[in-house]
Design a protein around this motif. Structure first.
Motif, PDB file in Angstrom:
ATOM      1  N   LEU A   1      52.925   1.928  43.003  1.00 46.78           N
ATOM      2  CA  LEU A   1      51.757   2.461  42.994  1.00 46.78           C
ATOM      3  C   LEU A   1      51.482   3.703  42.388  1.00 46.78           C
ATOM      4  N   VAL A   2      52.174   3.646  41.802  1.00 41.92           N
ATOM      5  CA  VAL A   2      52.287   4.517  40.034  1.00 41.92           C
ATOM      6  C   VAL A   2      51.117   4.147  38.864  1.00 41.92           C
ATOM      7  N   ASN A   3      49.783   4.890  38.557  1.00 43.04           N
ATOM      8  CA  ASN A   3      48.793   5.031  37.764  1.00 43.04           C
ATOM      9  C   ASN A   3      48.742   6.331  37.265  1.00 43.04           C
TER      10      ASN A   3
ATOM     11  N   SER B   1      47.263   9.240  39.216  1.00 45.81           N
ATOM     12  CA  SER B   1      47.785  10.122  39.765  1.00 45.81           C
ATOM     13  C   SER B   1      49.110  10.868  39.014  1.00 45.81           C
ATOM     14  N   PHE B   2      49.708  11.141  38.295  1.00 44.19           N
ATOM     15  CA  PHE B   2      50.299  11.976  37.088  1.00 44.19           C
ATOM     16  C   PHE B   2      49.924  13.038  37.774  1.00 44.19           C
ATOM     17  N   GLN B   3      50.843  13.678  37.350  1.00 40.68           N
ATOM     18  CA  GLN B   3      50.755  15.700  37.462  1.00 40.68           C
ATOM     19  C   GLN B   3      51.650  16.250  36.859  1.00 40.68           C
TER      20      GLN B   3
ATOM     21  N   ALA C   1      68.315  10.294  38.461  1.00 43.57           N
ATOM     22  CA  ALA C   1      67.078  10.869  37.649  1.00 43.57           C
ATOM     23  C   ALA C   1      66.230   9.527  36.902  1.00 43.57           C
ATOM     24  N   LYS C   2      65.058   9.462  36.414  1.00 43.07           N
ATOM     25  CA  LYS C   2      64.548   7.902  35.634  1.00 43.07           C
ATOM     26  C   LYS C   2      65.319   8.420  34.447  1.00 43.07           C
ATOM     27  N   SER C   3      65.890   9.815  34.418  1.00 37.72           N
ATOM     28  CA  SER C   3      66.891   9.368  32.394  1.00 37.72           C
ATOM     29  C   SER C   3      68.352   8.594  32.943  1.00 37.72           C
TER      30      SER C   3
ATOM     31  N   ASP D   1      66.931   2.582  33.978  1.00 36.52           N
ATOM     32  CA  ASP D   1      66.545   1.609  33.311  1.00 36.52           C
ATOM     33  C   ASP D   1      64.654   1.259  32.808  1.00 36.52           C
ATOM     34  N   ILE D   2      63.873   1.047  31.686  1.00 38.49           N
ATOM     35  CA  ILE D   2      62.673   1.270  31.652  1.00 38.49           C
ATOM     36  C   ILE D   2      62.065   2.333  31.475  1.00 38.49           C
ATOM     37  N   CYS D   3      62.599   3.266  33.186  1.00 39.04           N
ATOM     38  CA  CYS D   3      62.310   4.498  32.989  1.00 39.04           C
ATOM     39  C   CYS D   3      62.094   6.045  32.472  1.00 39.04           C
TER      40      CYS D   3
ATOM     41  N   ASP E   1      62.816   5.382  29.150  1.00 36.51           N
ATOM     42  CA  ASP E   1      61.865   5.053  27.943  1.00 36.51           C
ATOM     43  C   ASP E   1      60.988   5.511  27.678  1.00 36.51           C
ATOM     44  N   CYS E   2      60.923   5.981  28.991  1.00 35.85           N
ATOM     45  CA  CYS E   2      59.080   6.447  29.429  1.00 35.85           C
ATOM     46  C   CYS E   2      58.579   7.823  29.319  1.00 35.85           C
ATOM     47  N   GLU E   3      57.903   8.014  28.063  1.00 43.11           N
ATOM     48  CA  GLU E   3      57.305   8.831  28.410  1.00 43.11           C
ATOM     49  C   GLU E   3      56.503  10.060  29.247  1.00 43.11           C
ATOM     50  N   PHE E   4      56.421   9.295  30.340  1.00 41.49           N
ATOM     51  CA  PHE E   4      55.772  10.140  31.528  1.00 41.49           C
ATOM     52  C   PHE E   4      56.562  10.269  32.511  1.00 41.49           C
ATOM     53  N   ARG E   5      57.675  10.179  32.121  1.00 46.82           N
ATOM     54  CA  ARG E   5      59.327  10.560  33.074  1.00 46.82           C
ATOM     55  C   ARG E   5      59.121  11.486  33.368  1.00 46.82           C
TER      56      ARG E   5
ATOM     57  N   MET F   1      56.246  13.270  35.014  1.00 46.98           N
ATOM     58  CA  MET F   1      55.389  13.683  36.074  1.00 46.98           C
ATOM     59  C   MET F   1      54.764  12.480  36.773  1.00 46.98           C
ATOM     60  N   CYS F   2      55.677  11.338  36.727  1.00 50.60           N
ATOM     61  CA  CYS F   2      55.176  10.165  37.872  1.00 50.60           C
ATOM     62  C   CYS F   2      55.850  10.568  39.337  1.00 50.60           C
ATOM     63  N   VAL F   3      55.259  10.612  39.988  1.00 54.97           N
ATOM     64  CA  VAL F   3      56.131   9.957  41.269  1.00 54.97           C
ATOM     65  C   VAL F   3      56.458   8.640  41.693  1.00 54.97           C
ATOM     66  N   ASP F   4      57.012   8.093  41.880  1.00 59.80           N
ATOM     67  CA  ASP F   4      57.479   6.942  41.647  1.00 59.80           C
ATOM     68  C   ASP F   4      58.354   6.317  43.116  1.00 59.80           C
ATOM     69  N   ASN F   5      57.499   5.679  44.107  1.00 57.70           N
ATOM     70  CA  ASN F   5      58.241   5.197  45.271  1.00 57.70           C
ATOM     71  C   ASN F   5      58.990   3.526  45.447  1.00 57.70           C
ATOM     72  N   ARG F   6      59.200   3.640  44.131  1.00 58.13           N
ATOM     73  CA  ARG F   6      60.293   2.232  44.182  1.00 58.13           C
ATOM     74  C   ARG F   6      61.143   2.269  44.564  1.00 58.13           C
ATOM     75  N   LEU F   7      61.998   1.483  45.114  1.00 57.05           N
ATOM     76  CA  LEU F   7      63.457   1.737  45.710  1.00 57.05           C
ATOM     77  C   LEU F   7      64.546   1.637  44.236  1.00 57.05           C
TER      78      LEU F   7
ATOM     79  N   PRO G   1      58.568  -4.436  38.523  1.00 52.55           N
ATOM     80  CA  PRO G   1      58.684  -3.466  37.589  1.00 52.55           C
ATOM     81  C   PRO G   1      56.929  -2.586  37.927  1.00 52.55           C
ATOM     82  N   CYS G   2      56.943  -1.935  37.125  1.00 49.85           N
ATOM     83  CA  CYS G   2      55.784  -1.073  37.101  1.00 49.85           C
ATOM     84  C   CYS G   2      54.992  -1.446  36.764  1.00 49.85           C
ATOM     85  N   ASN G   3      53.516  -0.394  37.207  1.00 44.12           N
ATOM     86  CA  ASN G   3      52.308  -1.108  35.922  1.00 44.12           C
ATOM     87  C   ASN G   3      51.990  -0.604  34.919  1.00 44.12           C
ATOM     88  N   TYR G   4      52.767   0.548  34.066  1.00 43.40           N
ATOM     89  CA  TYR G   4      52.871   0.576  32.321  1.00 43.40           C
ATOM     90  C   TYR G   4      54.114  -0.213  32.351  1.00 43.40           C
ATOM     91  N   ASN G   5      53.878  -0.822  30.902  1.00 38.96           N
ATOM     92  CA  ASN G   5      54.725  -0.734  30.143  1.00 38.96           C
ATOM     93  C   ASN G   5      55.080  -0.078  29.007  1.00 38.96           C
TER      94      ASN G   5
HETATM   95  S1  SF4 Z   1      58.242   3.374  33.414  1.00 38.75           S
HETATM   96 FE1  SF4 Z   1      56.273   3.794  35.295  1.00 38.75          FE
HETATM   97  S2  SF4 Z   1      57.553   4.286  36.701  1.00 38.75           S
HETATM   98 FE2  SF4 Z   1      59.290   4.961  35.233  1.00 38.75          FE
HETATM   99  S3  SF4 Z   1      58.793   7.356  34.086  1.00 38.75           S
HETATM  100 FE3  SF4 Z   1      56.759   5.070  33.614  1.00 38.75          FE
HETATM  101  S4  SF4 Z   1      54.964   5.443  34.586  1.00 38.75           S
HETATM  102 FE4  SF4 Z   1      56.373   6.337  35.738  1.00 38.75          FE
END
Ligand code: SF4
Length: 372
Positions: A218-220, A223-225, A288-290, A293-295, A297-301, A303-309, A323-327
């Motif tokens: 559901l991340v887009n 939705s970031f804060q 934690a996102k740290s 995988d993938i997250c 390496d993401c700069e939004f980690r 400010m992101c609330v990710d509901n994927r299990l 996958p997330c909607n962001y690469n």
């Molecule tokens: S990859 Fe997607 S879910 Fe993971 S931190 Fe980035 S925006 Fe959030």
């Protein structure tokens, strides 16, 4: 004689991603997308005098003049002869709430139990989900029960009904201003109405059913804060599953609606705090996102609330099966021109492990970003 140094404000944090970085400004609740190399420049500035910084700028030095101009214009810090007098922000997350977020499917005569659980567990945010029935009286009765409660926010979801109109919802809000949002699902059309002049309280109507899919991201970007509580929590905890509890109409206790594991039943619990000792409770809190995988390496980690299990690979390594909607490897959202999926970038993350070809990603980025 002491020399003035540049000191970054304690609430300004650079966060490195794979392909670019973000400066989180927790004080202004804002963020600035920056190149990863800007982080090195900031660190350089904090260790040098003003004269040394000026010498490091192009055309004589190695750093672009624009970096310095940007840093000064946005006021990311200040000059001081006593930088040690300004300690960094403490990033240890703590909360007085045993459960910060409670999602409750309201069923029958549970109102006094619900009020008791919210109080005993010191719940901060409550999300109530009503089913068909006498919605007007159910809503009013329930919301009145939380007048004067220590809750910080209350969200109320129900199936769309013509009898629930804006004047009625405004009236409920007047009685209990903690209500942040009403959500009507299975509505004939999507829409948003504001319930107050400040636009701080909403009535959302959605055609979607009340359905939580653990694999649907559901991340887009809307939705970031940027928020200090979220930022600090996300350093060491999962910002969606941490201290969350879901109770369905059968009384089953789960971490969240996306989870299938049931770790107890409401009807077997005498004191709400008993749940804190149940096996399985809190098992995702510290993912934690740290560690994912993938997250990671993401700069939004933060400010992101990710509901994927998240799924456990062992050794504190986690992955997602969708996958997330962001690469983050190419800094593109899936609705942007130039987007490529992780598969197309040959980034693999699954139960067996994680792999990527950095040369391939570098070539893709050159192609995507040189064209742009
Ligand atoms: S990859 Fe997607 S879910 Fe993971 S931190 Fe980035 S925006 Fe959030």
């Amino acid at each position: 004689m002491s020399v003035a140094r540049f000191k970054r404000f304690a609430h300004v944090f650079p966060v490195k991603g794979y392909n670019r970085a973000i400066l989180y400004d927790l004080g202004r609740k804002a963020h600035f997308i920056i190149p990863n190399s800007f982080i090195g420049f900031l660190e350089f500035c904090e260790s040098k005098s003003k004269e040394e910084i000026e010498e490091s700028l192009q055309p004589k030095g190695i750093y672009p003049l624009e970096y310095f101009q940007f840093m000064m214009e946005k006021e990311f810090g200040f000059w001081t002869e006593t930088p040690d007098f300004f300690p960094p922000l403490n990033l240890d997350w703590q909360s007085p709430s045993h459960i910060t977020n409670l999602i409750w499917d309201v069923e029958g005569e549970q109102l006094s139990t619900l009020v008791d659980w919210v109080k005993e567990l010191n719940v901060k945010a409550l999300h109530l989900r009503f089913s068909e029935g006498n919605l007007r009286s159910e809503l009013r009765k329930t919301i009145q029960a939380f007048e004067g409660s220590p809750l910080r926010s209350l969200e109320v979801a129900f199936p769309f009904s013509e009898v629930i109109d804006l004047p009625f919802l405004k009236d409920l809000l007047y009685d209990n201003p903690r209500i942040s949002m009403f959500i009507a699902h299975d509505a004939p059309a999507d829409g948003v109405d504001y319930l107050d002049e400040r636009k701080a309280h909403f009535y959302i109507q959605t055609r979607s059913p009340l359905f939580y899919d653990p694999n649907r991201c559901l991340v887009n970007r809307y939705s970031f804060q940027v928020d200090s509580e979220l930022f600090i929590e996300a350093q060491s905890h999962h910002s969606y599953f941490n201290r969350k509890l879901y109770i369905n109409t059968k009384g089953e206790l789960r971490n969240a609606p996306e989870c299938t594991t049931v770790f107890g039943n409401l009807n077997d619990i005498k004191n709400p705090k008993e749940i804190l000792t149940l096996a399985g409770m809190g098992s995702l809190d510290q993912v934690a996102k740290s560690k994912t995988d993938i997250c990671k390496d993401c700069e939004f980690r933060y400010m992101c609330v990710d509901n994927r299990l998240p799924k456990d690979r062992g050794n504190q390594q986690w992955y997602h099966s969708s996958p997330c909607n962001y690469n983050p490897y190419i800094s593109k959202w899936n609705d942007e021109p130039g987007f490529l999926s992780l598969e197309e970038c040959e980034v693999k993350s699954n139960g067996q492990g994680f792999s990527m070809d950095e040369d391939k990603i570098s070539a893709l980025n050159q192609r995507i970003w040189q064209k742009a």
